[in-house]
Design an enzyme around this catalytic site. Structure first.
Site, PDB file in Angstrom:
ATOM      1  N   GLU A  56       0.828  -1.205   0.000  1.00  0.00           N
ATOM      2  CA  GLU A  56       0.000   0.000   0.000  1.00  0.00           C
ATOM      3  C   GLU A  56       0.866   1.261   0.000  1.00  0.00           C
ATOM      4  OE1 GLU A  56      -3.020   2.395   2.913  1.00  0.00           O
ATOM      5  OE2 GLU A  56      -3.061   0.207   3.046  1.00  0.00           O
ATOM      6  N   CYS A  71      -8.470   3.016   8.114  1.00  0.00           N
ATOM      7  CA  CYS A  71      -9.809   2.596   7.706  1.00  0.00           C
ATOM      8  C   CYS A  71     -10.674   2.230   8.905  1.00  0.00           C
ATOM      9  CB  CYS A  71      -9.723   1.448   6.698  1.00  0.00           C
ATOM     10  SG  CYS A  71      -9.723  -0.202   7.400  1.00  0.00           S
TER      11      CYS A  71
END
Length: 341
Positions: free
Chosen positions: A148, A216
């Site tokens: 990521e 998140c």
């Protein structure tokens, strides 16, 4: 804490004795698959159904050994580099996202692509592009080498500096202290991230934050549930793979919350029975890329050893879903054939 009982196997004399001794399991909720992981895994399955095998996937679709092996058995082929995908094939990008250069590589090889990047990761990519266009120095909090981080950094390599924890802050330099913003990898420990942010703010008082939280919702919810049960657990078992950042963070959060011990396992077979010595309460949770079948295996393993009473520790309700990648609505085999000519 919301407590419910999980159906347990038929009682045995040893099981009755265990309950009298106070053996119990605290089961975190929420746990396991987040919306982004669910979307990515279904995307691979749908692509295989729609286009047939092989479907190439650049890097592991999600960081879980069981999921990857299951999809391989269905016809997915996981590769590390775009160059490994035969020209004219279909390639899917994992939930962790990729840098723009990877899209360019795919186009050069005549590949039809399916982008299964988690929408929350895409949000961070867009933030990086926006702040780079406004000529900010972007301090990306994350772990070096994580897919990521590589993908996000690739959106604006000339503007992004990786900050891998509070200890990195002393080495950070910027061009203009009045134009600095921090972003973060989505799967980090909330507490550690804020510790890094506080250190950065001390060094760069004018630094601004992203317009919305980068970590998140699922990562945060799983960490909150572990915090709630950590102090009451002698042992916390986290189900997840060692390359899963959010799963590794759950072990750290459990220990920080007061658990005497915490271990990361891919499946029940990896549990060491010696971990149960002197233990009356076991906490169980799983990372955001872990299917529930693996948690069920751990609960069954514990039940067979007298831990049959299960209480749910509920931190949040999750109802978020993401639509499947739009590419699954097209004839990608035809597109790949046309691109490769």
């Amino acid at each position: 804490m919301t407590a419910t009982s999980r159906p347990s196997p038929a009682a045995t004399p040893s099981g009755d004795a265990a309950r009298r001794a106070g053996k119990r399991v605290l089961l975190a909720a929420p746990r396991g698959y987040c919306a982004g992981v669910d979307r990515a895994v279904i995307a691979v399955e749908k692509a295989l159904e729609q286009y047939g095998s092989p479907i190439y996937v650049r890097h592991e679709i999600v960081h879980n050994k069981y999921v990857v092996k299951t999809l391989e058995n269905k016809g997915a082929i996981f590769v590390d580099r775009t160059a490994e995908v035969p020209e004219g094939s279909i390639v899917m990008f994992s939930a962790h996202g990729v840098a723009p250069v990877v899209h360019e590589e795919a186009a050069e090889r005549g590949l039809a692509t399916i982008d299964a990047t988690c929408p929350l990761v895409t949000k961070v990519h867009k933030e990086a592009v926006r702040f780079a266009n406004e000529d900010y120095d972007i301090l990306l909090i994350g772990h070096e080498g994580h897919e990521e981080v590589i993908g996000t950094s690739g959106e604006a390599p000339d503007h992004i500096t990786l900050v891998d924890g509070p200890e990195d802050v002393a080495n950070v330099e910027v061009r203009d202290e009045s134009k600095v913003v921090w972003l973060s990898q989505t799967t980090l420990s909330v507490d550690e991230t804020m510790e890094t942010v506080d250190a950065l703010k001390e060094k760069f008082p004018l630094m601004i934050a992203p317009p919305s939280d980068d970590i998140c919702y699922a990562t945060q919810n799983r960490q909150i549930a572990v915090k709630q049960m950590g102090a009451d657990a002698d042992l916390v078992i986290v189900v997840g793979s060692k390359n899963s950042s959010n799963s590794v963070r759950l072990v750290e959060v459990a220990l920080g919350a007061g658990a005497r011990a915490s271990h990361l396992v891919d499946e029940a077979a990896e549990i060491d029975e010696a971990w149960l010595d002197g233990v009356s309460t076991v906490g169980v949770t799983s990372g955001a890329s872990v299917p529930e079948i693996l948690v069920d295996g751990v609960l069954e393993w514990l039940s067979q050893r007298g831990f049959q009473d299960v209480e749910i520790v509920k931190a949040a309700e999750e109802s978020i879903t993401f639509s499947l990648p739009k590419e699954l609505r097209r004839d990608l085999r035809a597109e790949a054939a046309a691109l490769s000519k």
